[in-house]
Structure formats: C-alpha cells, structure tokens
Design an enzyme around this catalytic site. Structure first.
Site, PDB file in Angstrom:
ATOM      1  N   LYS A 138      94.155  33.079   2.364  1.00 24.96           N
ATOM      2  CA  LYS A 138      94.023  34.483   2.766  1.00 24.96           C
ATOM      3  C   LYS A 138      94.709  34.724   4.121  1.00 24.96           C
ATOM      4  O   LYS A 138      95.269  33.811   4.717  1.00 24.96           O
ATOM      5  CB  LYS A 138      92.537  34.866   2.822  1.00 24.96           C
ATOM      6  CG  LYS A 138      91.794  34.631   1.494  1.00 24.96           C
ATOM      7  CD  LYS A 138      92.254  35.587   0.434  1.00 24.96           C
ATOM      8  CE  LYS A 138      91.503  35.585  -0.888  1.00 24.96           C
ATOM      9  NZ  LYS A 138      90.657  34.516  -1.277  1.00 24.96           N
TER      10      LYS A 138
HETATM   11  C1  PLP Z   1      88.930  39.124  -5.136  1.00 29.57           C
HETATM   12  C2  PLP Z   1      88.127  37.966  -4.626  1.00 29.57           C
HETATM   13  N1  PLP Z   1      86.801  38.133  -4.445  1.00 29.57           N
HETATM   14  C3  PLP Z   1      86.028  37.136  -3.972  1.00 29.57           C
HETATM   15  C4  PLP Z   1      86.564  35.902  -3.668  1.00 29.57           C
HETATM   16  C5  PLP Z   1      85.682  34.817  -3.157  1.00 29.57           C
HETATM   17  O1  PLP Z   1      86.040  34.414  -1.871  1.00 29.57           O
HETATM   18  P1  PLP Z   1      85.746  32.918  -1.344  1.00 29.57           P
HETATM   19  O2  PLP Z   1      86.737  32.009  -1.991  1.00 29.57           O
HETATM   20  O3  PLP Z   1      85.921  33.027   0.119  1.00 29.57           O
HETATM   21  O4  PLP Z   1      84.348  32.599  -1.742  1.00 29.57           O
HETATM   22  C6  PLP Z   1      87.933  35.692  -3.834  1.00 29.57           C
HETATM   23  C7  PLP Z   1      88.529  34.380  -3.508  1.00 29.57           C
HETATM   24  O5  PLP Z   1      89.642  34.063  -3.826  1.00 29.57           O
HETATM   25  C8  PLP Z   1      88.736  36.743  -4.331  1.00 29.57           C
HETATM   26  O6  PLP Z   1      90.057  36.576  -4.522  1.00 29.57           O
END
Ligand code: PLP
Length: 403
Positions: free
Chosen positions: A202
């Site tokens: 990210k």
């Molecule tokens: C659209 C979306 N929502 C939620 C998440 C979850 O984030 P994390 O990987 O930090 O738990 C991601 C992770 O790639 C995502 O792309």
C-alpha cells in the site's frame, strides 16, 4: 541495464529473451534510513505498544486525510472489523458491499454474524453501482461498504444520499485509496467511517497495520475500546492516572497497532505526497502508452476524481486478441513483469459458494471484468526503466496476440 531481446518479437514464454532479467513485482514498499531510525528509536524507548507513538500517528494521519479522528488498528482487516462493530452490525443484519474487492471487506460483516449482500459494480470504475445498491436495500440493511477499487473513489455522494434515506452507516473501504480525492476532498472524512491499510504494497507501509478515520465523536470511543479487548482504558492511561481499575464494557479484540509500527507509519507519512505524485506520474505514462496498444483497455478515471493508484489494472479486450487473459498473464510473467489479478469476485470463492449457494452469473459486470483484468506493477519506488520495461513487455505481448 535493460536486456535487449535477441529477437524482440519472440515472446519469452515461447523461448525468446525476456524484457527484464529479474522479476519486477506488482507492488513493493520503500523503506529508507530515516524510517529505520524511527523504529530503532522506539525500540530504545519505554513503550513498544500502547505508548505515545500511537496517538502521534493517529493525530498526524487524521490531519493528513482531513478527518477529525483516526483510530489505529493492527491491520486493515481489523480496522474494517472495528468499523463493522461500530456500525452496529449484528446477527440478522445485512450490509451491502462490492464483489470486486479483497475478501476481508465482506468477511468482516460475517465476523459480526451479519450477512454480506453483494451489489454489482459500474463497468467503468468497477466500484459499487449505486443503482444496484438501491435494489438490494431491505429492512434488514444496516450498512453499505463501498470499496475504492484500485484507488479510484466510489460514487460516495450517491451512496451517502441513499444511506441517508434509509438510515444506513457508510463504511468506505479505502484500503487502496490513501490520498485519493473525490470532488476536491481527500477520502477520509466523506463517509461515516473510512478504512485504510498499511500492508507493504500500500501507499504507507507499517508491515501490518490499518486505520479507521471519522468525524463522528460517538464512534471513536467504541472503536478504541473494540481494538483493546473492550476495555474502558488502556495501559498507558492507567499508568498516567495512577489508577489500576478498568472495566470490560464490550466484547473487543486485541487489535492494537504497536508503537514500533506507528513510528514507522509517522516516518512514512512524511513521504506520502511524493509517493502519490510518483504513482500518478506512472499512471499517466502507462495510460498514454497503452492508448495505442490494440487489445489493452487502460483503467478509466471519472472527471471529479483523483485516484491514488494503488493498482493499475488494465483489461484485455478479448474481441481483439487470439489469447485469453490467462495466456496474456503467463506471457507477461515470462517477460519478468510481476503481473497480478485483482480480484476474483468474492462470491465466486469456495467459502461463499458453499455458504450462500452462489453459482456464478449473479454479478455479471464484476464477473466479465474479472475474466479480463491484469494488474501491472505500480509502486512509487519504480524507476523510469521499470516503467519502460512494463510498457515494452505489454506492447510486445499484445502485438503477438492481436487478431
Ligand atoms: C480492499 C481491501 N480491503 C481490506 C484489506 C485488508 O487489509 P490488510 O491486509 O491490511 O488486513 C485489503 C488488503 O489488501 C484490501 O485490499
């Protein structure tokens, strides 16, 4: 140095020389000496978790996105879960979301015992289509979770108007969209709650990490308690006040983000403007290069929006190609371009098929897009040579497969 293909027209998958010698990943963090020093400083301090860096990071982050409050979580997933809890989701409720997202968005609705209801996406942005959302609202609907796919904000005005009419909470999953602008405003305070992720691919990396931002004071206390076992105070508050007493007032989790991660987040935040500018530059170069490549459909951008470009997902035009997406994907991988696919629509995953009986065909726009999507490398640390390599490889592969 670029590898000059001995015979540029022969694809690497067919035995030719690849465009690059080494694999270019689709996403990668940038960690510099000052980031490392910030972490080392915390390791030498008294607080590795629940210390001062958490509040500092939350405040700086809230200010950067233009929200009143920010609450740090141990991941983007934990942050969506916190928001689902704060939105009051419980068994018997429904929450409408997009099938074109990472599974975590819908899973967090399930964690609360509520039912995720999918609505199809708009053909241009692959974000939730507000008309399809309106068709899915029932007396059980309590929340809508639009997803800013690839970093392009969803149709927030229309979704918020719909939510207002039906008394729904809007949780914007902006895990792709840190720094994206919608009608001249950064996402972060437009929806009732906005979610960010700090996974290394990210815009801002803390290893694992996430954030909920909001302007609603009534939600902040609930979010803070939920990430800390549902306790009424945290360890540092008790140390500062000299009180030992605390109460568990709701059923929460240990979703705390450490001071180590928050120090890294604070350091990375300083570079966010430059990072976004670089991603936008890369997107502009890709889009102008691919405009003339037959078989490639670059991502579209609505006029009132500035995407954050977490991803750069092209769609292959199957009517112009002799190959399918799988073949194009494998050919680009062979050229050492680390392409990816975002996303398998959630309802097509085995778990969702088994639990809810989805068979495919329910969300035709998302499903048709899925068959054509290829995410190209997109991260701020990409050099001009990296960008050239991607453009060269896509052009080379498409030239072979064009009808
Ligand atoms: C659209 C979306 N929502 C939620 C998440 C979850 O984030 P994390 O990987 O930090 O738990 C991601 C992770 O790639 C995502 O792309």
């Amino acid at each position: 140095m670029r590898t000059t293909p001995a015979s540029p027209e022969v694809l690497a998958i067919d035995g030719g020389s690849p465009v690059r010698k080494t694999l270019l990943p689709y996403g990668h963090q940038s960690i510099e000496e000052d980031d490392i020093q910030a972490v080392v400083d915390v390791l030498r301090s008294d607080w590795l978790t629940t210390g001062p860096k958490v509040g500092e990071f939350e405040e700086a982050f809230a200010a950067w996105v233009g929200a009143k409050y920010a609450v740090a979580f141990s991941s983007g997933t934990a942050a969506v879960h916190g928001a689902a809890f704060a939105a009051g989701l419980k068994p018997g409720d429904e929450a409408i979301t997009s099938p074109m997202t990472f599974a975590a968005t819908a899973n967090c609705v399930l964690y609360q015992g509520a039912r995720p209801v999918f609505a199809d996406v708009c053909p241009d942005t692959l974000n939730l289509d507000p008309e399809r959302v309106a068709e899915r609202v029932t007396p059980k609907t309590r929340a809508v979770l639009p997803v800013d796919y690839a970093g392009h904000p969803a149709d927030l005005d229309l979704i918020l108007q719909l939510a207002e009419r039906h008394g729904l909470t809007v949780v914007e999953d902006a895990c792709h969209a840190l720094g994206a602008e919608y009608s001249g405003r950064r996402v972060g305070s437009i929806a009732h709650m906005t979610i960010f992720s700090f996974h290394p691919v990210k815009h801002l990396a803390t290893g694992e990490g996430g954030m909920v931002t909001t302007d609603r004071a009534d939600l902040v206390e609930v979010l803070r308690q939920f990430r800390n076992h549902g306790l009424s105070s945290d360890a540092r508050q008790r140390q500062t006040s000299g009180q030992w007493h605390y109460e568990m007032v709701l059923l929460g989790f240990n979703y705390r983000l450490t001071d180590i991660a928050c120090a890294l987040g604070l350091s990375q935040l300083k570079k966010l403007d430059a990072n976004l500018a670089r991603r936008r530059e890369i997107a502009t170069r890709y889009t102008s290069a691919f405009r003339d490549v037959a078989g490639v459909v670059p991502p579209s951008v609505r006029p009132d929006v500035k995407p954050a470009w977490h991803l750069y997902p092209i769609r292959v035009d199957l009517t112009k190609l002799t190959a399918d997406r799988g073949h194009v994907f494998r050919a680009l991988r062979a050229e050492n371009i680390g392409v990816n696919v975002h996303y398998i629509p959630i309802h097509l995953h085995a778990y969702y098929r088994n639990q809810f009986g989805y068979k495919g065909g329910e969300y035709p726009v998302a499903e048709e897009a899925y068959d054509r999507l290829v995410s190209l490398p997109m991260f701020h640390g990409m050099s001009e040579q990296d960008v050239d390599d991607v453009i060269q490889a896509v052009t080379k592969v498409m030239a072979q497969f064009t009808v």
